[in-house]
Scaffold this active site. Structure first.
Site, PDB file in Angstrom:
ATOM      1  N   ASP A  35      34.837  18.633  -2.075  1.00 38.07           N
ATOM      2  CA  ASP A  35      35.076  18.739  -0.782  1.00 38.07           C
ATOM      3  C   ASP A  35      35.394  17.547  -0.285  1.00 38.07           C
ATOM      4  O   ASP A  35      34.662  16.729  -0.325  1.00 38.07           O
ATOM      5  CB  ASP A  35      34.006  19.481   0.001  1.00 38.07           C
ATOM      6  CG  ASP A  35      34.255  20.315   1.274  1.00 38.07           C
ATOM      7  OD1 ASP A  35      34.816  19.412   2.171  1.00 38.07           O
ATOM      8  OD2 ASP A  35      33.889  21.366   1.701  1.00 38.07           O
ATOM      9  N   ASN A  77      31.934  32.076   3.393  1.00 34.83           N
ATOM     10  CA  ASN A  77      31.953  32.781   4.802  1.00 34.83           C
ATOM     11  C   ASN A  77      33.259  33.504   4.980  1.00 34.83           C
ATOM     12  O   ASN A  77      34.164  33.172   4.204  1.00 34.83           O
ATOM     13  CB  ASN A  77      31.889  31.540   5.694  1.00 34.83           C
ATOM     14  CG  ASN A  77      30.909  30.524   5.484  1.00 34.83           C
ATOM     15  OD1 ASN A  77      30.000  30.981   5.618  1.00 34.83           O
ATOM     16  ND2 ASN A  77      31.184  29.266   5.595  1.00 34.83           N
ATOM     17  N   GLN A 134      33.956  30.773   8.805  1.00 37.67           N
ATOM     18  CA  GLN A 134      35.192  30.465   8.024  1.00 37.67           C
ATOM     19  C   GLN A 134      36.329  29.890   8.817  1.00 37.67           C
ATOM     20  O   GLN A 134      36.444  30.073   9.981  1.00 37.67           O
ATOM     21  CB  GLN A 134      36.018  31.880   7.496  1.00 37.67           C
ATOM     22  CG  GLN A 134      37.063  31.520   6.567  1.00 37.67           C
ATOM     23  CD  GLN A 134      37.678  32.850   5.788  1.00 37.67           C
ATOM     24  OE1 GLN A 134      37.202  34.041   6.397  1.00 37.67           O
ATOM     25  NE2 GLN A 134      38.657  32.666   4.959  1.00 37.67           N
ATOM     26  N   HIS A 184      37.189  31.000  -0.382  1.00 35.78           N
ATOM     27  CA  HIS A 184      36.903  29.997  -1.174  1.00 35.78           C
ATOM     28  C   HIS A 184      35.415  29.927  -1.239  1.00 35.78           C
ATOM     29  O   HIS A 184      34.665  30.612  -0.246  1.00 35.78           O
ATOM     30  CB  HIS A 184      37.263  28.444  -0.365  1.00 35.78           C
ATOM     31  CG  HIS A 184      36.861  28.225   0.894  1.00 35.78           C
ATOM     32  ND1 HIS A 184      37.352  28.960   1.826  1.00 35.78           N
ATOM     33  CD2 HIS A 184      35.834  27.323   1.418  1.00 35.78           C
ATOM     34  CE1 HIS A 184      36.941  28.543   3.045  1.00 35.78           C
ATOM     35  NE2 HIS A 184      35.918  27.500   2.765  1.00 35.78           N
ATOM     36  N   HIS A 212      31.690  27.727  -1.739  1.00 38.12           N
ATOM     37  CA  HIS A 212      31.111  26.301  -1.305  1.00 38.12           C
ATOM     38  C   HIS A 212      30.232  26.161  -2.547  1.00 38.12           C
ATOM     39  O   HIS A 212      29.294  27.160  -2.739  1.00 38.12           O
ATOM     40  CB  HIS A 212      30.622  25.980   0.084  1.00 38.12           C
ATOM     41  CG  HIS A 212      31.537  25.824   1.045  1.00 38.12           C
ATOM     42  ND1 HIS A 212      32.088  24.691   1.367  1.00 38.12           N
ATOM     43  CD2 HIS A 212      32.114  26.822   1.633  1.00 38.12           C
ATOM     44  CE1 HIS A 212      32.745  24.785   2.568  1.00 38.12           C
ATOM     45  NE2 HIS A 212      33.104  26.090   2.728  1.00 38.12           N
TER      46      HIS A 212
END
Length: 143
Positions: free
Chosen positions: A32, A88, A95, A101, A103
């Site tokens: 990230d 999310n 989101q 996606h 995390h």
């Protein structure tokens, strides 16, 4: 399937540079760029699905297997003390990029992010719990 306006689709296609830590036919896992902790990564399905509601069951089942393998690998290599796996859906749930996606967030005793992910706890009456239970009962098991 790809969305030409999606930043994650562009990362998957290599149009935007990323720090890839794993890739296979279905997923790309990248660090990230705005990490919560050392090693914070994102699992990106190569197909474009806005959220869990669009995600095919086959990809959904594969993503959690990958998340578990990545968590074990990252814990071993980064010597973290715990792990958050977060996903999310929709803006109200946090989101911000509308490409599904997940995390992967390694946690460390002194990472400055508190002990846990917090939300305000709610109290419901027994009647409210029963109403919720009644509304949610009836989902058929997968075959």
């Amino acid at each position: 399937m790809r969305d030409d306006n999606c930043i994650f689709c562009k990362i998957i296609a290599g149009e935007i540079p990323s720090k890839t830590i794993f890739e296979d036919d279905d997923f790309k896992v990248v660090l990230d760029v705005s990490p919560a902790t050392k090693g914070h990564a994102l699992i990106l399905p190569k197909g474009h699905y806005a959220d869990i509601y669009e995600l095919p069951e086959e990809i959904a089942s594969k993503i959690f297997v990958l998340a578990k393998k990545m968590a074990v690998h990252m814990t071993e290599k980064l010597n973290c003390d715990g792990f958050n796996i977060i996903q999310n859906n929709k803006e109200v749930a946090g989101q911000t990029v509308f490409h599904f996606h997940m995390h992967l967030i390694p946690r460390y005793q002194e990472d400055g992010n508190g002990e846990k992910i917090c939300w305000n706890h709610r109290n419901f009456s027994e009647e409210e719990f029963l109403d919720i239970q009644q509304k949610l009962n009836g989902m058929q098991p997968s075959r």
